[in-house]
Design a protein around this motif. Structure first.
Motif, PDB file in Angstrom:
ATOM      1  N   LYS A  15       0.816  -1.224   0.000  1.00 47.91           N
ATOM      2  CA  LYS A  15       0.000   0.000   0.000  1.00 47.91           C
ATOM      3  C   LYS A  15       0.846   1.270   0.000  1.00 47.91           C
ATOM      4  N   ASP A  48       1.021  -9.812   1.342  1.00 52.63           N
ATOM      5  CA  ASP A  48       0.292  -8.885   0.457  1.00 52.63           C
ATOM      6  C   ASP A  48       0.912  -8.759  -0.927  1.00 52.63           C
ATOM      7  N   THR A 235       3.362   0.826   9.686  1.00 50.08           N
ATOM      8  CA  THR A 235       2.361   0.602  10.739  1.00 50.08           C
ATOM      9  C   THR A 235       1.005   1.166  10.327  1.00 50.08           C
ATOM     10  N   LYS A 236       1.019   2.358   9.759  1.00 49.94           N
ATOM     11  CA  LYS A 236      -0.238   2.979   9.343  1.00 49.94           C
ATOM     12  C   LYS A 236      -0.891   2.216   8.199  1.00 49.94           C
ATOM     13  N   SER A 237      -0.075   1.728   7.258  1.00 49.80           N
ATOM     14  CA  SER A 237      -0.655   1.027   6.109  1.00 49.80           C
ATOM     15  C   SER A 237      -1.182  -0.348   6.492  1.00 49.80           C
ATOM     16  N   HIS A 239      -2.164  -1.373   9.714  1.00 45.05           N
ATOM     17  CA  HIS A 239      -3.209  -1.362  10.737  1.00 45.05           C
ATOM     18  C   HIS A 239      -4.307  -0.331  10.486  1.00 45.05           C
ATOM     19  N   GLY A 240      -4.121   0.552   9.528  1.00 41.76           N
ATOM     20  CA  GLY A 240      -5.173   1.500   9.163  1.00 41.76           C
ATOM     21  C   GLY A 240      -5.618   2.356  10.334  1.00 41.76           C
ATOM     22  N   THR A 241      -6.926   2.382  10.596  1.00 43.44           N
ATOM     23  CA  THR A 241      -7.468   3.243  11.661  1.00 43.44           C
ATOM     24  C   THR A 241      -7.027   2.785  13.051  1.00 43.44           C
ATOM     25  N   ARG A 242      -6.522   1.566  13.156  1.00 42.40           N
ATOM     26  CA  ARG A 242      -6.072   1.057  14.450  1.00 42.40           C
ATOM     27  C   ARG A 242      -4.603   1.381  14.719  1.00 42.40           C
ATOM     28  N   ALA A 243      -3.946   2.035  13.767  1.00 41.37           N
ATOM     29  CA  ALA A 243      -2.507   2.266  13.890  1.00 41.37           C
ATOM     30  C   ALA A 243      -2.157   3.061  15.141  1.00 41.37           C
TER      31      ALA A 243
END
Length: 360
Positions: A15, A48, A235-237, A239-243
């Motif tokens: 991503k 992925d 980490t952001k890519s 875990h998304g909103t859970r990051a």
């Protein structure tokens, strides 16, 4: 000839491929100094397709350096994946020095060569240079701990010209996004590994620097521009909103483990500070991520103590603010966020404490 391995860690990065490709391109073209250089791409069991993208890219470009790809069987976080890559670098590639690199870091071509020269010339066992943010401001120029285990990124958010970083200086620890260490030093550590696998991520590079100081070995910032770090992008890519909650959990968990295994000068206030945090967690006054992180941190502390022992902060270069600062931190929830400590090295220099053996 001396062998340096640039260990570049990947995990599920499809991503953020544009940044990862830029990082990959930059490490493939790192300049060699008076050493042999191999680029080791360690993948933490990606699912992925990002490893396929990396293999394809490497096969299509002309790199200045030898490239080896090593796929690990599973994702064990920054700590475990780096340990797996490190073992391969030492046992299979004969590394004498290892540069640890995140896949969201676009490096300057001469950075490794210059960092290596500083490390050898000054007798350091670990170094980092100047890490920049994508906006061109400084992300950090090395890291300090204070007496309560809080972290200070030196010169964070300053412009390069405003910080006057022209000389090396001792730091508590180099930042794990891009740092260079001696294998001879790491061989002195428990299990001969750089990281404590159980920490998983966040507060893992801290131990490496602190363990160097416990053994009267020196780590430092050196005046070399490392490049641009797109911090926590993986980490952001993944875990998304859970990051954010994931980062909060691992940060406070590993910080709690460190605090439970750390001695400092203001030990009475330190105990009061830790007791207040525990009470707030017990009474449900903290959010779920922080509360779980603190309780799990006590469990992790036992594992860390078995591997790293008790950390004596007075043996490490660190920052010691006035007693009033720690009294307020111990008694007032959120005190750190109320203060605006200047991270400029000129301001911090009056608070830096050195171990006795270093100033004799």
């Amino acid at each position: 000839m001396t062998k340096v391995v640039a260990l570049w860690l990947n995990y599920n990065s499809s991503k953020i491929w544009d940044v990862v490709k830029g990082s990959l391109h930059s490490i493939l073209n790192l300049e060699r100094g008076n050493f042999d250089l191999t680029i080791l791409i360690a993948d933490g069991g990606s699912t992925d397709g990002s490893l396929d993208l990396i293999r394809k890219y490497v096969s299509e470009v002309e790199a200045k350096n030898e490239v080896v790809i090593h796929k690990l069987p599973e994702n064990r976080g920054y700590s475990g994946n780096m340990n797996g890559g490190y073992e391969y670098a030492v046992n299979n590639l004969g590394a004498d020095y290892v540069a640890f690199l995140n896949n969201d870091f676009i490096v300057e071509g001469d950075s490794l060569r210059n960092m290596f020269e500083w490390l050898l010339r000054e007798g350091y066992v670990g170094v980092q240079g100047l890490e920049l943010r994508p906006d061109g401001l400084i992300s950090n120029a090395g890291m300090f701990h204070d007496e309560f285990g809080q972290v200070i990124g030196i010169c964070g958010s300053y412009k390069i010209d405003n910080c006057g970083l022209i000389k090396p200086y001792f730091i508590t620890y180099p930042m794990g996004s891009y740092m260079l260490y001696s294998v001879d030093f790491i061989n002195e550590l428990p299990d001969k590994k750089p990281f404590i696998t159980e920490t998983f991520t966040y507060f893992d590079d801290n131990y490496l620097g602190l363990m160097a100081w416990q053994r009267s070995q020196k780590v430092a910032f050196v005046p070399v521009i490392e490049g641009v770090h797109y911090g926590s992008l993986t980490t952001k890519s993944v875990h998304g909103t859970r990051a954010r909650s994931m980062a909060s959990y691992f940060n406070i968990r590993n910080r709690t483990a460190l605090r439970e295994n750390m001695r400092c000068r203001y030990h009475t206030l330190f105990r009061l500070y830790k007791s207040r945090l525990y009470l707030m967690a017990k009474l449900g006054l903290l959010n779920d991520s922080l509360r779980r992180g603190i309780f799990d941190g006590f469990k992790l502390a036992e594992i860390v103590r078995g591997k790293a022992g008790v950390i004596d902060l007075e043996k490490a270069v660190h920052v010691e603010f006035p007693r009033s600062h720690y009294l307020a931190s111990a008694l007032i929830p959120g005190y750190k966020s109320m203060t605006n400590l200047d991270a400029h090295i000129k301001y911090l220099s009056k608070y830096i404490k050195y171990p006795d053996w270093l100033v004799r």
